[in-house]
Structure formats: C-alpha cells, structure tokens
Motif scaffolding. Structure first.
Motif, PDB file in Angstrom:
ATOM      1  N   LEU A 101     -15.837   6.026 -25.107  1.00 12.19           N
ATOM      2  CA  LEU A 101     -15.896   4.569 -25.005  1.00 12.19           C
ATOM      3  C   LEU A 101     -17.263   4.096 -24.537  1.00 12.19           C
ATOM      4  N   ARG A 102     -17.866   4.813 -23.597  1.00 18.25           N
ATOM      5  CA  ARG A 102     -19.175   4.395 -23.078  1.00 18.25           C
ATOM      6  C   ARG A 102     -20.237   4.439 -24.169  1.00 18.25           C
ATOM      7  N   TYR A 103     -20.246   5.513 -24.956  1.00 14.06           N
ATOM      8  CA  TYR A 103     -21.246   5.627 -26.018  1.00 14.06           C
ATOM      9  C   TYR A 103     -20.965   4.640 -27.148  1.00 14.06           C
ATOM     10  N   ARG A 104     -19.701   4.346 -27.397  1.00 13.08           N
ATOM     11  CA  ARG A 104     -19.397   3.352 -28.422  1.00 13.08           C
ATOM     12  C   ARG A 104     -19.893   1.969 -28.021  1.00 13.08           C
ATOM     13  N   ILE A 105     -19.773   1.641 -26.743  1.00 16.47           N
ATOM     14  CA  ILE A 105     -20.291   0.354 -26.264  1.00 16.47           C
ATOM     15  C   ILE A 105     -21.812   0.320 -26.394  1.00 16.47           C
ATOM     16  N   GLY A 106     -22.472   1.430 -26.042  1.00 14.40           N
ATOM     17  CA  GLY A 106     -23.925   1.484 -26.187  1.00 14.40           C
ATOM     18  C   GLY A 106     -24.371   1.345 -27.621  1.00 14.40           C
ATOM     19  N   ALA A 107     -23.658   1.999 -28.543  1.00 15.31           N
ATOM     20  CA  ALA A 107     -24.009   1.885 -29.961  1.00 15.31           C
ATOM     21  C   ALA A 107     -23.808   0.455 -30.464  1.00 15.31           C
TER      22      ALA A 107
END
Length: 307
Positions: A101-107
C-alpha cells in the motif's frame, strides 16, 4: 434312498426323494476333459479354507493398484485441535497491484506530479504559439520564462522559409604578447568547435547548440547591411557577441602565456546547402563572408572575464 447321496447332482422331487439326474457330470473347468494326467478334485467343503495372505501391490501408472487409502485421523488435518488449516495459496497481483500500500501511494503521487507537469508544459507551449490573447498578454513574463531558452519555438525547419544555408561564425584576435609584441591570430571557426562538441553527444548542452547561433541571429536582426546598429538593441547585441568570442578565445589560450587580447574581429561564412545528386537544381555553393570591424576589448574581457 436319501436325496443327498448323489451330492449336487441329486434331483429333488416333491416328496424329497432323490431322482437321478439324466445329465452327465460336468468336468472341472480348471482341467479340460481331454487333458491327460490325474484330475484335481474340487475342494472339500468340510475342510476349512486357509486365511488369505497379505496383498502384494501391483505397480501401475498411478501407484499401487489394490492398496486402499489409509484413513486419516481428524487431528492430522487440524480438526478439533484449534490449529488453523492452511488454505490454497493466494494469487499475487501483477504490476502496481503487486506493490504494498505504501509503494502504491508513492507511485500514484509520482504519476500525479508527472501528469501535472505535462499539463503545465502543454499549456505554456500553447499560450506561447497561440495568437496574442488576454491570458498570454497578462502572463507574458511567466510564459517566456518557462519557454526560453530550452523550449523555444521557431519555424526555421518548416515552410514558408526553411533555412537552406550553413552559417559559421569565425573570429580572429590581435594580441599583445608578454614581450610587448603585437600579432594577429588566424581565424577560429567557433561554429565548427560547437559542431564537434555536439557530434556523437547524446545530451549536448544548450550552450553548445544555441548560444553562438542565437547571438549571431540577434546581431544580424539588429544591424543593417553596413553593420551599423539599429536602435538600442543593436548595441546590446554587439556587447553580447563580443563577450562570447572573448570567452572562446580565452579557452583556447589564443594570446599565449602572459599575453593579452587587445582587439577581436568577427565574420560569418555563409554557404548554400548543396542539392541532392538526383536534383537538377543548380545552386552556387561558393561561400559569402560578412566581416565586422575590429572591436577593442575592455580590460576585464581582454583577460578572459566578463565583469
């Protein structure tokens, strides 16, 4: 006469009396009738049969053929013991769905920033090339600061007047050596130096591509055919190109050790682009020179500075 005296071949009548069966006794199917040798008598029903022995599994394509499945206790499957029974493995997603979830938000944030930058650039370019309007007039300074110098738009590669000439800017200098002698250098082809720096360079600098070319275009557009400035921008264009050539001469050490550049002279060499071999067009490729007068350099420029 008892009905059981003849065995299984006795015929049972209504009164229980044995009546002989006219059919002959059938031979044992295990031993043909015409087989020579002693016949094997049928098993005696009075003798108990031997217990069956262990089964010998016959190997087959899927494992033992006659082996029954072994029963499993509920505890072996985790039933009734409080242990969680593992289920089938979950399928992993692909692409962005496989990220946490954290990397998806960053992307998503990075994608939004890139999209916003593209929209701003397209909007600025549109306002720059569009006809003059209220928005472009009100925000002219902001639009020009975004467009120039990296995203400049011009029509020199397209109709109605594509550029069909090779223009080279050259310079020579009059220097004073450390011994006090004066000498004049040969012509330095500054455009050729920029061309060699750009050739084979995947990421050439904006200075190498456009600085000298833009300076000469600025000078030509603000001077008449006799090289006299027209308006205040003419004097500005002279100072601009004079400082550029002074820096270039300092880089190649044109004055030599301890020498000073006193004056510079700039000229342009213009030649038409030759037509292709299959063309019947006849164009002169003889170069034409435009030579400017000598310019004295201020003390700071003579030593390679621009102060």
């Amino acid at each position: 006469m008892n009905a059981y005296d003849k065995g299984s071949n006795a015929r049972h009548g209504p009164a229980g009396q044995g009546v002989p069966d006219p059919r002959p006794e059938l031979p044992d199917p295990a031993v043909p009738a015409d087989t020579p040798g002693p016949r094997i008598p049928p098993p005696d029903p009075a003798v108990p049969a031997a217990p069956p022995g262990p089964r010998i599994p016959v190997p087959g394509p899927g494992g033992p053929a006659d082996r029954p499945p072994e029963p499993r206790s509920p505890a072996a499957d985790g039933i009734g013991t409080g242990a969680s029974v593992p289920g089938p493995p979950a399928e992993r997603g692909t692409g962005v769905a496989a990220l946490s979830l954290r990397y998806r938000i960053g992307a998503a944030v990075a994608l939004a920033v890139v999209a916003a930058g593209v929209c701003v650039h397209l909007g600025m370019t549109f306002l720059h090339v569009a006809p003059s309007n209220t928005v472009s007039k009100e925000h002219a300074e902001t639009i020009e600061s975004w467009i120039y110098p990296e995203f400049e738009q011009n029509w020199k590669l397209f109709a109605p007047n594509p550029l069909q000439q090779n223009i080279a800017v050259q310079v020579r200098a009059e220097v004073r050596t450390a011994d006090g002698e004066a000498r004049t250098t040969g012509w330095y082809d500054l455009s050729a130096q920029d061309g060699r720096a750009i050739d084979g360079n995947l990421l050439p600098s904006h200075t190498q591509q456009n600085e000298l070319r833009r300076a000469w275009d600025f000078f030509v557009s603000t001077h008449d055919n006799d090289n006299r400035p027209v308006g205040l921008r003419g004097a500005l264009s002279e100072a601009y190109i004079r400082r550029i050539v002074a820096l270039r001469l300092h880089r190649v050490d044109a004055a030599g050790p301890g020498g000073v550049v006193d004056r510079v002279q700039v000229r342009s060499r213009t030649a038409n682009v030759p037509p292709p071999q299959w063309s019947r067009e006849h164009i002169s490729t003889t170069p034409v020179y435009r030579t400017l007068p000598w310019w004295y350099l201020p003390a700071d420029e003579a030593r390679g500075g621009v102060g």
